[in-house]
Enzyme design. Sequence first.
Site, PDB file in Angstrom:
ATOM      1  NE  ARG A   1      30.186  41.227  65.636  1.00 34.76           N
ATOM      2  CZ  ARG A   1      30.622  41.115  64.243  1.00 34.76           C
ATOM      3  NH1 ARG A   1      30.808  39.758  63.981  1.00 34.76           N
ATOM      4  NH2 ARG A   1      30.490  42.090  63.494  1.00 34.76           N
ATOM      5  CB  CYS A   2      31.727  35.438  70.647  1.00 29.76           C
ATOM      6  SG  CYS A   2      32.277  34.396  71.769  1.00 29.76           S
ATOM      7  N   PRO A   3      28.838  33.517  70.773  1.00 28.32           N
ATOM      8  CG  PRO A   3      27.906  31.789  72.119  1.00 28.32           C
ATOM      9  CD  PRO A   3      27.998  33.177  71.646  1.00 28.32           C
ATOM     10  CD  GLU A   4      24.707  33.735  66.752  1.00 23.32           C
ATOM     11  OE1 GLU A   4      23.448  33.670  66.183  1.00 23.32           O
ATOM     12  OE2 GLU A   4      25.305  35.197  66.420  1.00 23.32           O
TER      13      GLU A   4
ATOM     14  CG  ASP B   1      33.117  37.694  66.911  1.00 26.35           C
ATOM     15  OD1 ASP B   1      33.601  38.770  67.432  1.00 26.35           O
ATOM     16  OD2 ASP B   1      32.527  37.093  67.556  1.00 26.35           O
TER      17      ASP B   1
END
Length: 81
Positions: free
Chosen positions: A18-21, A45
């Site tokens: 999930r953001c920011p990954e 995502d």
Amino acid sequence: MTDLFSSPDHTLDALGLRCPEPVMMVRKTVRNMQPGETLLIIADDPATTRDIPGFCTFMEHELVAKETDGLPYRYLIRKGG
């Protein structure tokens, strides 16, 4: 018709992240690529539909193709020079 996603130089599986990954992983992967090489990103995502194109614009990479009609999302980017 040629499948643009069929022969990338590199592949990044960002499923479940999930953001920011996802964008952080894309940035790290692209950093180790040569200009002109391609990266296939597979993600689920919804934020990537905004973040990946934005990353390409900001970092001057080419978004060659994207497939975001269903999951998983697929993006093909070419590293800029």
